[in-house]
Design a protein around this motif. Structure first.
Motif, PDB file in Angstrom:
ATOM      1  N   ALA A  97       0.816  -1.210   0.000  1.00 23.26           N
ATOM      2  CA  ALA A  97       0.000   0.000   0.000  1.00 23.26           C
ATOM      3  C   ALA A  97       0.851   1.261   0.000  1.00 23.26           C
ATOM      4  O   ALA A  97       0.519   2.253  -0.663  1.00 23.26           O
ATOM      5  N   ALA A  98       1.972   1.262   0.758  1.00 27.04           N
ATOM      6  CA  ALA A  98       2.805   2.464   0.843  1.00 27.04           C
ATOM      7  C   ALA A  98       3.425   2.811  -0.507  1.00 27.04           C
ATOM      8  O   ALA A  98       3.452   3.981  -0.914  1.00 27.04           O
ATOM      9  N   THR A  99       3.928   1.800  -1.216  1.00 26.62           N
ATOM     10  CA  THR A  99       4.526   2.057  -2.526  1.00 26.62           C
ATOM     11  C   THR A  99       3.473   2.511  -3.524  1.00 26.62           C
ATOM     12  O   THR A  99       3.708   3.426  -4.330  1.00 26.62           O
ATOM     13  N   THR A 100       2.297   1.897  -3.472  1.00 24.35           N
ATOM     14  CA  THR A 100       1.209   2.319  -4.352  1.00 24.35           C
ATOM     15  C   THR A 100       0.835   3.773  -4.087  1.00 24.35           C
ATOM     16  O   THR A 100       0.643   4.565  -5.020  1.00 24.35           O
ATOM     17  N   ALA A 101       0.739   4.123  -2.800  1.00 25.03           N
ATOM     18  CA  ALA A 101       0.405   5.503  -2.451  1.00 25.03           C
ATOM     19  C   ALA A 101       1.456   6.473  -2.974  1.00 25.03           C
ATOM     20  O   ALA A 101       1.143   7.574  -3.427  1.00 25.03           O
ATOM     21  N   MET A 102       2.742   6.068  -2.901  1.00 21.35           N
ATOM     22  CA  MET A 102       3.804   6.934  -3.400  1.00 21.35           C
ATOM     23  C   MET A 102       3.634   7.202  -4.892  1.00 21.35           C
ATOM     24  O   MET A 102       3.709   8.346  -5.354  1.00 21.35           O
ATOM     25  N   GLY A 137       9.017  12.918   1.391  1.00 20.79           N
ATOM     26  CA  GLY A 137       8.530  12.152   2.531  1.00 20.79           C
ATOM     27  C   GLY A 137       7.810  10.889   2.101  1.00 20.79           C
ATOM     28  O   GLY A 137       7.940   9.828   2.733  1.00 20.79           O
ATOM     29  N   ILE A 138       7.047  10.985   1.010  1.00 20.27           N
ATOM     30  CA  ILE A 138       6.345   9.804   0.488  1.00 20.27           C
ATOM     31  C   ILE A 138       7.348   8.741   0.046  1.00 20.27           C
ATOM     32  O   ILE A 138       7.148   7.543   0.268  1.00 20.27           O
ATOM     33  N   VAL A 139       8.450   9.189  -0.566  1.00 21.16           N
ATOM     34  CA  VAL A 139       9.488   8.236  -0.978  1.00 21.16           C
ATOM     35  C   VAL A 139      10.056   7.514   0.240  1.00 21.16           C
ATOM     36  O   VAL A 139      10.247   6.289   0.227  1.00 21.16           O
ATOM     37  N   LEU A 140      10.312   8.254   1.320  1.00 18.16           N
ATOM     38  CA  LEU A 140      10.843   7.632   2.537  1.00 18.16           C
ATOM     39  C   LEU A 140       9.845   6.650   3.144  1.00 18.16           C
ATOM     40  O   LEU A 140      10.223   5.586   3.634  1.00 18.16           O
ATOM     41  N   ILE A 141       8.550   7.013   3.116  1.00 19.01           N
ATOM     42  CA  ILE A 141       7.526   6.091   3.614  1.00 19.01           C
ATOM     43  C   ILE A 141       7.554   4.797   2.814  1.00 19.01           C
ATOM     44  O   ILE A 141       7.498   3.694   3.362  1.00 19.01           O
ATOM     45  N   SER A 142       7.659   4.935   1.489  1.00 22.40           N
ATOM     46  CA  SER A 142       7.652   3.760   0.631  1.00 22.40           C
ATOM     47  C   SER A 142       8.873   2.883   0.888  1.00 22.40           C
ATOM     48  O   SER A 142       8.767   1.663   1.008  1.00 22.40           O
ATOM     49  N   VAL A 143      10.040   3.517   0.994  1.00 24.03           N
ATOM     50  CA  VAL A 143      11.272   2.758   1.231  1.00 24.03           C
ATOM     51  C   VAL A 143      11.225   2.087   2.601  1.00 24.03           C
ATOM     52  O   VAL A 143      11.589   0.916   2.768  1.00 24.03           O
ATOM     53  N   GLY A 144      10.725   2.830   3.613  1.00 22.92           N
ATOM     54  CA  GLY A 144      10.698   2.292   4.959  1.00 22.92           C
ATOM     55  C   GLY A 144       9.682   1.182   5.136  1.00 22.92           C
ATOM     56  O   GLY A 144       9.894   0.249   5.907  1.00 22.92           O
ATOM     57  N   ALA A 265      -2.475  -2.231  14.022  1.00 29.97           N
ATOM     58  CA  ALA A 265      -1.328  -2.472  14.907  1.00 29.97           C
ATOM     59  C   ALA A 265      -0.043  -2.705  14.129  1.00 29.97           C
ATOM     60  O   ALA A 265       0.833  -3.456  14.567  1.00 29.97           O
ATOM     61  N   GLU A 266       0.076  -2.064  12.956  1.00 30.29           N
ATOM     62  CA  GLU A 266       1.297  -2.167  12.163  1.00 30.29           C
ATOM     63  C   GLU A 266       2.222  -1.013  12.555  1.00 30.29           C
ATOM     64  O   GLU A 266       1.997   0.135  12.165  1.00 30.29           O
ATOM     65  N   VAL A 267       3.239  -1.297  13.346  1.00 33.65           N
ATOM     66  CA  VAL A 267       4.144  -0.244  13.814  1.00 33.65           C
ATOM     67  C   VAL A 267       5.040   0.192  12.658  1.00 33.65           C
ATOM     68  O   VAL A 267       5.757  -0.629  12.076  1.00 33.65           O
ATOM     69  N   PRO A 268       5.013   1.474  12.280  1.00 31.87           N
ATOM     70  CA  PRO A 268       5.825   1.918  11.141  1.00 31.87           C
ATOM     71  C   PRO A 268       7.304   1.943  11.483  1.00 31.87           C
ATOM     72  O   PRO A 268       7.683   2.244  12.623  1.00 31.87           O
ATOM     73  N   PRO A 269       8.164   1.615  10.535  1.00 26.59           N
ATOM     74  CA  PRO A 269       9.608   1.689  10.766  1.00 26.59           C
ATOM     75  C   PRO A 269      10.054   3.140  10.912  1.00 26.59           C
ATOM     76  O   PRO A 269       9.362   4.062  10.465  1.00 26.59           O
ATOM     77  N   PRO A 270      11.204   3.376  11.542  1.00 24.38           N
ATOM     78  CA  PRO A 270      11.666   4.758  11.779  1.00 24.38           C
ATOM     79  C   PRO A 270      11.749   5.610  10.515  1.00 24.38           C
ATOM     80  O   PRO A 270      11.394   6.797  10.528  1.00 24.38           O
ATOM     81  N   LEU A 271      12.230   5.018   9.416  1.00 23.27           N
ATOM     82  CA  LEU A 271      12.357   5.787   8.171  1.00 23.27           C
ATOM     83  C   LEU A 271      10.991   6.257   7.681  1.00 23.27           C
ATOM     84  O   LEU A 271      10.854   7.382   7.174  1.00 23.27           O
ATOM     85  N   ALA A 272       9.967   5.418   7.844  1.00 22.50           N
ATOM     86  CA  ALA A 272       8.624   5.805   7.428  1.00 22.50           C
ATOM     87  C   ALA A 272       8.077   6.914   8.314  1.00 22.50           C
ATOM     88  O   ALA A 272       7.346   7.797   7.845  1.00 22.50           O
ATOM     89  N   ILE A 273       8.424   6.896   9.593  1.00 27.15           N
ATOM     90  CA  ILE A 273       7.979   7.965  10.494  1.00 27.15           C
ATOM     91  C   ILE A 273       8.592   9.296  10.071  1.00 27.15           C
ATOM     92  O   ILE A 273       7.922  10.338  10.043  1.00 27.15           O
ATOM     93  N   VAL A 274       9.878   9.288   9.721  1.00 25.43           N
ATOM     94  CA  VAL A 274      10.531  10.502   9.223  1.00 25.43           C
ATOM     95  C   VAL A 274       9.837  10.990   7.952  1.00 25.43           C
ATOM     96  O   VAL A 274       9.588  12.190   7.774  1.00 25.43           O
ATOM     97  N   GLY A 276       6.714  10.491   7.114  1.00 29.86           N
ATOM     98  CA  GLY A 276       5.427  11.065   7.484  1.00 29.86           C
ATOM     99  C   GLY A 276       5.568  12.491   7.986  1.00 29.86           C
ATOM    100  O   GLY A 276       4.744  13.360   7.664  1.00 29.86           O
ATOM    101  N   CYS A 277       6.610  12.754   8.757  1.00 29.47           N
ATOM    102  CA  CYS A 277       6.847  14.119   9.237  1.00 29.47           C
ATOM    103  C   CYS A 277       7.145  15.064   8.071  1.00 29.47           C
ATOM    104  O   CYS A 277       6.688  16.216   8.050  1.00 29.47           O
TER     105      CYS A 277
END
Length: 327
Positions: A97-102, A137-144, A265-274, A276-277
């Motif tokens: 879903a994250a890559t699709t959203a990106m 930020g979307i790219v980082l979410i996708s990678v993370g 309850a899917e905890v996002p990885p740190p890179l994805a949190i960055v 999102g910010c």
């Protein structure tokens, strides 16, 4: 551009749309285990059509005034509510879903540039910089959040969905000068439902095997992220620029990540949190000044500054009114 009754209303409507669209990525991912893209889209737009037919029965829908306008609105409806939804659902079969959203959220960048250059909305440095920061930020979410290697077919489908998205927003902005947003949404959804009728046999087969929660999920997609969200989106687009409003949808991947965290309850990885910010910072810098300026203009209209002109003294008893100081 029409003036809303309150400048905050288009942005409140857009906020609701973003939340509903973010939730749709989660539901598509879950329901995709039981429904093929075409069948899911048909059930989704049929559910939306049933809700919107109430507006038709209440006389809230005005028909386009010419055959050319009819053709344009119907074509827009097929592109938004059939082609885009089918391609988006198909992309999530090959990508997370994250890559699709990106990939899909390349569309706001396309809309911002095209509307700025061709629709006369202007392309400010702040808007473009905000879009680019949010997209990074979307790219980082996708990678993370990516679960593995990318599928070539999935990437092509994601990019195609972005093109349908951008083209539909730009077309809608042009058509809203001739058709009100409610009528356009109702007619467009009905056109999308008719265009997806060929998927009816697949839907009938899959409905018999699908669990209740998957069916309810697709019905939710039709009632909220489609019927209600697109009514609100059309209203917001009537009162704001296409590039500016589309830039706000860069928040969708960050919202999707947050909803997956809270609901699944899917905890996002740190890179994805960055990432999102960065989405929040970029989208905020792109659309925030416009929202603040609109609210300030309303406040000035409601509470005008007092004039410095002294009050006019009344004429003295027996004085000719024609010779009073303010006559």
């Amino acid at each position: 551009m029409r003036v809303p009754s309150h400048p905050a209303l288009p942005w409140l409507a857009a906020s609701g749309v973003l939340l509903m669209w973010a939730s749709s990525f989660l539901v598509i991912r879950v329901a995709g285990n039981d429904f093929s893209p075409g069948a899911m889209t048909l059930l989704r737009v049929v559910a939306a059509s049933i809700v919107l037919l109430l507006l038709l029965a209440l006389g809230r829908v005005r028909m386009p005034r010419s055959l050319r306008l009819w053709a344009a609105v119907l074509g827009w409806g097929v592109a938004w509510f059939a082609a885009y939804l089918v391609v988006l659902s198909a992309a999530e079969l090959f990508l997370d879903a994250a890559t699709t959203a990106m990939l899909v959220n390349l569309a706001p960048l396309i809309v911002a540039v095209v509307s700025g250059l061709l629709l006369g909305e202007g392309l400010s440095v702040r808007l473009l910089a905000g879009v680019l920061v949010a997209f990074s930020g979307i790219v980082l979410i996708s990678v993370g959040a990516s679960t593995g290697g990318l599928s070539g077919l999935g990437v092509v489908l994601g990019l195609l969905a972005a093109l349908f998205y951008a083209g539909s927003v730009l077309a809608q902005k042009l058509l809203l000068a001739h058709v009100d947003s409610t009528s356009m949404t109702v007619i467009g959804v009905l056109a999308g439902a008719l265009a997806t009728v060929p998927f009816a046999p697949a839907l009938a087969t899959e409905l018999r095997a699908a669990p209740l929660d998957a069916v309810l999920g697709v019905l939710y997609l039709g009632v909220f992220p489609t019927a209600l969200a697109f009514l609100l989106w059309g209203y917001a687009l009537t009162h704001t620029g296409a590039g500016l409003l589309s830039s706000s949808s860069l928040l969708v991947p960050a919202l999707t990540l947050l909803l997956a965290w809270l609901l699944l309850a899917e905890v996002p990885p740190p890179l994805a949190i960055v990432g999102g910010c960065l989405c929040l910072v970029g989208a905020g810098s792109a659309v925030g000044p416009a929202i603040i300026a609109a609210l300030r203009s309303r406040r000035r209209a409601d509470y005008p500054e007092p004039t410095s002109t002294p009050p006019c003294p009344e004429a003295h008893p027996g004085e000719d009114p024609a010779h009073a100081p303010c006559s």
